[in-house]
Enzyme design. Sequence first.
Site, PDB file in Angstrom:
ATOM      1  N   ASP A  52     -45.211  43.563 -17.765  1.00  0.00           N
ATOM      2  CA  ASP A  52     -46.556  44.047 -17.448  1.00  0.00           C
ATOM      3  C   ASP A  52     -46.532  44.843 -16.149  1.00  0.00           C
ATOM      4  O   ASP A  52     -46.059  44.356 -15.120  1.00  0.00           O
ATOM      5  CB  ASP A  52     -47.512  42.866 -17.327  1.00  0.00           C
ATOM      6  CG  ASP A  52     -48.967  43.275 -17.455  1.00  0.00           C
ATOM      7  OD1 ASP A  52     -49.386  44.212 -16.751  1.00  0.00           O
ATOM      8  OD2 ASP A  52     -49.685  42.659 -18.267  1.00  0.00           O
ATOM      9  N   SER A  93     -54.261  46.297 -19.692  1.00  0.00           N
ATOM     10  CA  SER A  93     -53.307  45.497 -20.461  1.00  0.00           C
ATOM     11  C   SER A  93     -53.839  45.135 -21.833  1.00  0.00           C
ATOM     12  O   SER A  93     -53.074  45.057 -22.800  1.00  0.00           O
ATOM     13  CB  SER A  93     -52.955  44.215 -19.695  1.00  0.00           C
ATOM     14  OG  SER A  93     -52.264  44.511 -18.518  1.00  0.00           O
ATOM     15  N   THR A 146     -52.391  40.198 -22.270  1.00  0.00           N
ATOM     16  CA  THR A 146     -51.250  40.575 -23.109  1.00  0.00           C
ATOM     17  C   THR A 146     -50.916  39.540 -24.174  1.00  0.00           C
ATOM     18  O   THR A 146     -50.877  39.862 -25.358  1.00  0.00           O
ATOM     19  CB  THR A 146     -50.022  40.901 -22.247  1.00  0.00           C
ATOM     20  OG1 THR A 146     -50.330  42.003 -21.389  1.00  0.00           O
ATOM     21  CG2 THR A 146     -48.822  41.268 -23.115  1.00  0.00           C
ATOM     22  N   GLU A 263     -43.520  37.952 -22.069  1.00  0.00           N
ATOM     23  CA  GLU A 263     -44.136  38.809 -21.060  1.00  0.00           C
ATOM     24  C   GLU A 263     -43.746  38.385 -19.646  1.00  0.00           C
ATOM     25  O   GLU A 263     -43.909  37.226 -19.266  1.00  0.00           O
ATOM     26  CB  GLU A 263     -45.667  38.767 -21.159  1.00  0.00           C
ATOM     27  CG  GLU A 263     -46.329  39.721 -20.154  1.00  0.00           C
ATOM     28  CD  GLU A 263     -47.806  39.458 -19.930  1.00  0.00           C
ATOM     29  OE1 GLU A 263     -48.501  40.413 -19.534  1.00  0.00           O
ATOM     30  OE2 GLU A 263     -48.257  38.310 -20.125  1.00  0.00           O
ATOM     31  N   ASP A 268     -46.906  43.163 -12.689  1.00  0.00           N
ATOM     32  CA  ASP A 268     -48.212  43.813 -12.556  1.00  0.00           C
ATOM     33  C   ASP A 268     -48.956  43.318 -11.318  1.00  0.00           C
ATOM     34  O   ASP A 268     -49.553  44.121 -10.583  1.00  0.00           O
ATOM     35  CB  ASP A 268     -49.028  43.519 -13.817  1.00  0.00           C
ATOM     36  CG  ASP A 268     -50.452  44.019 -13.742  1.00  0.00           C
ATOM     37  OD1 ASP A 268     -50.645  45.247 -13.703  1.00  0.00           O
ATOM     38  OD2 ASP A 268     -51.376  43.181 -13.729  1.00  0.00           O
ATOM     39  N   HIS A 272     -50.521  45.461  -8.181  1.00  0.00           N
ATOM     40  CA  HIS A 272     -51.912  45.432  -7.722  1.00  0.00           C
ATOM     41  C   HIS A 272     -51.998  45.082  -6.240  1.00  0.00           C
ATOM     42  O   HIS A 272     -52.869  45.583  -5.529  1.00  0.00           O
ATOM     43  CB  HIS A 272     -52.714  44.410  -8.531  1.00  0.00           C
ATOM     44  CG  HIS A 272     -53.109  44.885  -9.897  1.00  0.00           C
ATOM     45  ND1 HIS A 272     -53.912  45.989 -10.090  1.00  0.00           N
ATOM     46  CD2 HIS A 272     -52.809  44.401 -11.133  1.00  0.00           C
ATOM     47  CE1 HIS A 272     -54.100  46.166 -11.401  1.00  0.00           C
ATOM     48  NE2 HIS A 272     -53.430  45.224 -12.050  1.00  0.00           N
ATOM     49  N   ASP A 310     -46.768  47.694 -20.790  1.00  0.00           N
ATOM     50  CA  ASP A 310     -48.090  48.135 -21.220  1.00  0.00           C
ATOM     51  C   ASP A 310     -48.565  49.351 -20.434  1.00  0.00           C
ATOM     52  O   ASP A 310     -49.261  50.217 -20.956  1.00  0.00           O
ATOM     53  CB  ASP A 310     -49.103  47.000 -21.104  1.00  0.00           C
ATOM     54  CG  ASP A 310     -49.017  46.255 -19.766  1.00  0.00           C
ATOM     55  OD1 ASP A 310     -48.188  46.626 -18.917  1.00  0.00           O
ATOM     56  OD2 ASP A 310     -49.782  45.294 -19.590  1.00  0.00           O
ATOM     57  N   HIS A 311     -48.172  49.419 -19.169  1.00  0.00           N
ATOM     58  CA  HIS A 311     -48.567  50.507 -18.264  1.00  0.00           C
ATOM     59  C   HIS A 311     -47.818  50.314 -16.953  1.00  0.00           C
ATOM     60  O   HIS A 311     -47.138  49.295 -16.767  1.00  0.00           O
ATOM     61  CB  HIS A 311     -50.076  50.482 -18.001  1.00  0.00           C
ATOM     62  CG  HIS A 311     -50.560  49.139 -17.519  1.00  0.00           C
ATOM     63  ND1 HIS A 311     -50.294  48.655 -16.255  1.00  0.00           N
ATOM     64  CD2 HIS A 311     -51.253  48.163 -18.152  1.00  0.00           C
ATOM     65  CE1 HIS A 311     -50.805  47.442 -16.127  1.00  0.00           C
ATOM     66  NE2 HIS A 311     -51.384  47.113 -17.267  1.00  0.00           N
TER      67      HIS A 311
END
Length: 372
Positions: A52, A93, A146, A263, A268, A272, A310-311
Amino acid sequence: MLHNLKKIAKRRLYLVLIFPCLIWSNNYKEQPKDAQNDSLKKPKNIILLIGDGMGLSQVSSIYFDPNYTPNFNRFHTIGLITVSSASELITDSAAAATSFASGEKTYNGAIGVNIDQEPLVTIVDLASDKQMKTGIISTSSITHATPACFYAHVEKRRMQDEIATFLPVSDIDFFAGGGTDFFNNRKDERNLTEEFVQNGFTIDTTLVEDYSKLKDSTKYGFLMAPNGMKSMIDGRGDFLPTSSALAIEYLSKSKDGFFLMIEGSQIDWGGHGNDGEYIKSEMLDFDQTIGKVLDFAKQDGNTLVIVTADHETGGYTLTSNGSNYNEILPSFSTTGHSATLIPVFAYGPGEEIFSGIYENTEIFHKMKLLLE
């Protein structure tokens, strides 16, 4: 006049030449070459790993330790995906995971539903229809965006209490992650742990280390934290590689094969927080999990491994410390997600169809093709 006639003639000639190519191109999209390739070797098992928030810089961050060799080196088939959602150029996500799980673009925040909020068929559904066993593992809550997209169908990702109600009655055979509060500390006082037991699950809060204790006829769920799990920096330990190995040991007992989604959620979270050390520690944990999975796939010879994201999160880059090009510093352009293309790594039977550049929805369609 003559000049205009010549232009028209040239245009008609262009259309005559290009029109058959357009027809061929459209037919190619409707009937991919992959689907026509009878010699395409298909795997018995598929393991999809999602980092993620993992872009190329996140992957690159583990390449600068002279004492560590990343397991990413073991892949030879590499592609790129575009990840915009149906509602936004920059996905979240939930929309991205729905694309992976169900092969359809949807709006940001959607969990397993299309833009009209209708439930979508998932890769877990398709695998279960073929009597394959299925599993999901996450370092976040198992009800987080996710993992949720592989078993639940709700309008908004924040509806985690409602997401949780889908898991006891789902086709999932094995899961591991955080999230006990969404199952037995709920506002509605409903105890979903009892519902798990009624539907053939054994639920535990510690991982079983003796693989022989896992019974084929029982489903297993491991809820390891009230919500999301600890970060690696805060002491999560080897949960991800250990639970992944446990899942593979259990799921591989199926004579019909298995599908497993793993995952690495907190790559992620580091993005952030614009925290380079957080990202690197989570990437190392994810990479070591990839190593465990690849070891199994190499020995098994009939397992496809797909690694993607996912990104990207944070607009993360690896920059120099001023004019010192021998010292790398983390740099960020946002505390949110970015729109960059995302890498795809594949290993095993069918890996060749994952090269190239394509939409994230094609991850689902390529997996579906290999299950047919």
